[in-house]
Design a protein around this motif. Structure first.
Motif, PDB file in Angstrom:
ATOM      1  N   ASP A 113      47.882 -63.501  61.000  1.00  0.00           N
ATOM      2  CA  ASP A 113      46.970 -64.631  60.936  1.00  0.00           C
ATOM      3  C   ASP A 113      47.737 -65.854  60.480  1.00  0.00           C
ATOM      4  OD1 ASP A 113      44.726 -63.288  61.757  1.00  0.00           O
ATOM      5  OD2 ASP A 113      44.119 -62.733  59.734  1.00  0.00           O
ATOM      6  N   ALA A 114      47.454 -66.950  61.092  1.00  0.00           N
ATOM      7  CA  ALA A 114      48.107 -68.197  60.715  1.00  0.00           C
ATOM      8  C   ALA A 114      47.042 -69.283  60.619  1.00  0.00           C
ATOM      9  CB  ALA A 114      49.159 -68.586  61.740  1.00  0.00           C
ATOM     10  N   ALA A 115      46.935 -69.871  59.437  1.00  0.00           N
ATOM     11  CA  ALA A 115      45.982 -70.958  59.257  1.00  0.00           C
ATOM     12  C   ALA A 115      46.597 -72.227  59.793  1.00  0.00           C
ATOM     13  CB  ALA A 115      45.638 -71.112  57.784  1.00  0.00           C
ATOM     14  N   GLY A 116      45.765 -73.040  60.400  1.00  0.00           N
ATOM     15  CA  GLY A 116      46.285 -74.285  60.918  1.00  0.00           C
ATOM     16  C   GLY A 116      45.154 -75.180  61.367  1.00  0.00           C
ATOM     17  N   ASN A 117      45.469 -76.388  61.619  1.00  0.00           N
ATOM     18  CA  ASN A 117      44.488 -77.346  62.083  1.00  0.00           C
ATOM     19  C   ASN A 117      44.469 -77.301  63.604  1.00  0.00           C
ATOM     20  OD1 ASN A 117      42.794 -79.439  62.571  1.00  0.00           O
ATOM     21  ND2 ASN A 117      43.917 -80.953  61.372  1.00  0.00           N
ATOM     22  N   THR A 118      43.354 -76.888  64.154  1.00  0.00           N
ATOM     23  CA  THR A 118      43.248 -76.778  65.606  1.00  0.00           C
ATOM     24  C   THR A 118      42.826 -78.090  66.245  1.00  0.00           C
ATOM     25  OG1 THR A 118      40.959 -76.041  65.457  1.00  0.00           O
ATOM     26  CG2 THR A 118      42.674 -74.333  65.471  1.00  0.00           C
ATOM     27  N   GLY A 119      42.427 -79.058  65.413  1.00  0.00           N
ATOM     28  CA  GLY A 119      42.064 -80.358  65.944  1.00  0.00           C
ATOM     29  C   GLY A 119      40.707 -80.401  66.613  1.00  0.00           C
ATOM     30  N   CYS A 120      39.881 -79.414  66.354  1.00  0.00           N
ATOM     31  CA  CYS A 120      38.579 -79.380  67.026  1.00  0.00           C
ATOM     32  C   CYS A 120      37.431 -79.687  66.068  1.00  0.00           C
ATOM     33  CB  CYS A 120      38.364 -78.052  67.719  1.00  0.00           C
ATOM     34  SG  CYS A 120      38.333 -76.643  66.604  1.00  0.00           S
ATOM     35  N   ALA A 121      37.712 -80.323  64.942  1.00  0.00           N
ATOM     36  CA  ALA A 121      36.671 -80.639  63.963  1.00  0.00           C
ATOM     37  C   ALA A 121      35.605 -81.546  64.565  1.00  0.00           C
ATOM     38  CB  ALA A 121      37.274 -81.277  62.719  1.00  0.00           C
ATOM     39  N   GLU A 122      36.027 -82.495  65.377  1.00  0.00           N
ATOM     40  CA  GLU A 122      35.055 -83.387  66.006  1.00  0.00           C
ATOM     41  C   GLU A 122      34.105 -82.619  66.904  1.00  0.00           C
ATOM     42  OE1 GLU A 122      36.828 -86.702  67.991  1.00  0.00           O
ATOM     43  OE2 GLU A 122      38.143 -87.131  66.286  1.00  0.00           O
ATOM     44  N   GLU A 123      34.649 -81.699  67.667  1.00  0.00           N
ATOM     45  CA  GLU A 123      33.810 -80.898  68.566  1.00  0.00           C
ATOM     46  C   GLU A 123      32.855 -80.019  67.769  1.00  0.00           C
ATOM     47  OE1 GLU A 123      34.385 -77.518  71.989  1.00  0.00           O
ATOM     48  OE2 GLU A 123      36.014 -78.952  71.664  1.00  0.00           O
ATOM     49  N   LEU A 124      33.349 -79.397  66.693  1.00  0.00           N
ATOM     50  CA  LEU A 124      32.493 -78.562  65.856  1.00  0.00           C
ATOM     51  C   LEU A 124      31.413 -79.380  65.151  1.00  0.00           C
ATOM     52  CD1 LEU A 124      35.111 -76.177  64.221  1.00  0.00           C
ATOM     53  CD2 LEU A 124      33.425 -75.609  65.970  1.00  0.00           C
ATOM     54  N   SER A 125      31.753 -80.587  64.739  1.00  0.00           N
ATOM     55  CA  SER A 125      30.783 -81.404  64.014  1.00  0.00           C
ATOM     56  C   SER A 125      29.610 -81.811  64.890  1.00  0.00           C
ATOM     57  CB  SER A 125      31.456 -82.638  63.429  1.00  0.00           C
ATOM     58  OG  SER A 125      31.875 -83.512  64.460  1.00  0.00           O
ATOM     59  N   LYS A 126      29.781 -81.788  66.205  1.00  0.00           N
ATOM     60  CA  LYS A 126      28.678 -82.120  67.115  1.00  0.00           C
ATOM     61  C   LYS A 126      27.536 -81.103  67.006  1.00  0.00           C
ATOM     62  CE  LYS A 126      31.691 -84.291  70.516  1.00  0.00           C
ATOM     63  NZ  LYS A 126      32.277 -84.162  71.851  1.00  0.00           N
ATOM     64  N   ASN A 127      27.861 -79.855  66.672  1.00  0.00           N
ATOM     65  CA  ASN A 127      26.851 -78.800  66.569  1.00  0.00           C
ATOM     66  C   ASN A 127      26.245 -78.683  65.180  1.00  0.00           C
ATOM     67  OD1 ASN A 127      27.269 -78.009  69.243  1.00  0.00           O
ATOM     68  ND2 ASN A 127      28.996 -76.721  68.653  1.00  0.00           N
ATOM     69  N   ALA A 128      26.798 -79.391  64.223  1.00  0.00           N
ATOM     70  CA  ALA A 128      26.338 -79.286  62.839  1.00  0.00           C
ATOM     71  C   ALA A 128      25.146 -80.214  62.608  1.00  0.00           C
ATOM     72  CB  ALA A 128      27.455 -79.646  61.877  1.00  0.00           C
ATOM     73  N   PRO A 129      24.138 -79.740  61.862  1.00  0.00           N
ATOM     74  CA  PRO A 129      23.022 -80.623  61.547  1.00  0.00           C
ATOM     75  C   PRO A 129      23.477 -81.793  60.681  1.00  0.00           C
ATOM     76  CG  PRO A 129      22.678 -78.440  60.587  1.00  0.00           C
ATOM     77  CD  PRO A 129      23.958 -78.406  61.336  1.00  0.00           C
ATOM     78  N   GLU A 130      24.461 -81.551  59.799  1.00  0.00           N
ATOM     79  CA  GLU A 130      24.992 -82.609  58.957  1.00  0.00           C
ATOM     80  C   GLU A 130      26.454 -82.305  58.658  1.00  0.00           C
ATOM     81  OE1 GLU A 130      23.744 -85.023  54.915  1.00  0.00           O
ATOM     82  OE2 GLU A 130      22.611 -83.267  55.519  1.00  0.00           O
ATOM     83  N   PHE A 131      27.285 -83.328  58.737  1.00  0.00           N
ATOM     84  CA  PHE A 131      28.723 -83.184  58.559  1.00  0.00           C
ATOM     85  C   PHE A 131      29.165 -84.337  57.661  1.00  0.00           C
ATOM     86  CE2 PHE A 131      33.162 -82.938  60.165  1.00  0.00           C
ATOM     87  CZ  PHE A 131      33.329 -81.569  60.159  1.00  0.00           C
ATOM     88  N   VAL A 132      29.566 -84.036  56.410  1.00  0.00           N
ATOM     89  CA  VAL A 132      29.894 -85.081  55.434  1.00  0.00           C
ATOM     90  C   VAL A 132      31.323 -84.885  54.940  1.00  0.00           C
ATOM     91  CG1 VAL A 132      29.273 -86.073  53.202  1.00  0.00           C
ATOM     92  CG2 VAL A 132      27.483 -85.208  54.721  1.00  0.00           C
ATOM     93  N   ASN A 133      32.117 -85.926  54.994  1.00  0.00           N
ATOM     94  CA  ASN A 133      33.503 -85.905  54.521  1.00  0.00           C
ATOM     95  C   ASN A 133      34.305 -84.743  55.112  1.00  0.00           C
ATOM     96  OD1 ASN A 133      33.033 -88.177  52.913  1.00  0.00           O
ATOM     97  ND2 ASN A 133      32.386 -86.915  51.183  1.00  0.00           N
ATOM     98  N   GLY A 134      34.090 -84.471  56.383  1.00  0.00           N
ATOM     99  CA  GLY A 134      34.837 -83.414  57.047  1.00  0.00           C
ATOM    100  C   GLY A 134      34.351 -82.010  56.744  1.00  0.00           C
ATOM    101  N   CYS A 135      33.157 -81.877  56.139  1.00  0.00           N
ATOM    102  CA  CYS A 135      32.621 -80.560  55.776  1.00  0.00           C
ATOM    103  C   CYS A 135      31.217 -80.376  56.331  1.00  0.00           C
ATOM    104  CB  CYS A 135      32.565 -80.400  54.255  1.00  0.00           C
ATOM    105  SG  CYS A 135      34.171 -80.505  53.469  1.00  0.00           S
TER     106      CYS A 135
END
Length: 87
Positions: free
Chosen positions: A56-78
């Motif tokens: 397993d390798a943790a890393g930034n996949t760069g898809c936070a923007e895409e994931l945030s579209k499905n979130a009811p609320e997205f604050v400070n990157g969370c």
């Protein structure tokens, strides 16, 4: 095989209507028969090597923007969720 459908239902926390006990007993008999056909392994029997897992390798996949579209609320990157525990 001797068993009590009522006791099995109690142990498994199942709410089975007594009207369905015979149907459950037939299904249970089939399960027990299938289990009896499985091979048995003794303590010294050879068990095949387990499959190799990838590292397993943790890393930034760069898809936070895409994931945030499905979130009811997205604050400070969370993602934020409603409070579930009241104090």
């Amino acid at each position: 095989m001797e068993y009590s459908i009522k006791k099995i239902a109690e142990l498994a926390c199942l709410d089975i209507d007594p009207v369905h006990y015979e149907e459950f007993a037939a299904d249970f008999d089939e399960i027990v028969e299938m289990m009896s056909e499985l091979p048995e392994y003794g303590c010294n029997d050879h068990i095949p090597e387990p499959m190799e897992l990838r590292d397993d390798a943790a890393g930034n996949t760069g898809c936070a923007e895409e994931l945030s579209k499905n979130a009811p609320e997205f604050v400070n990157g969370c993602f934020t969720v409603p409070r579930t525990v009241e104090y």
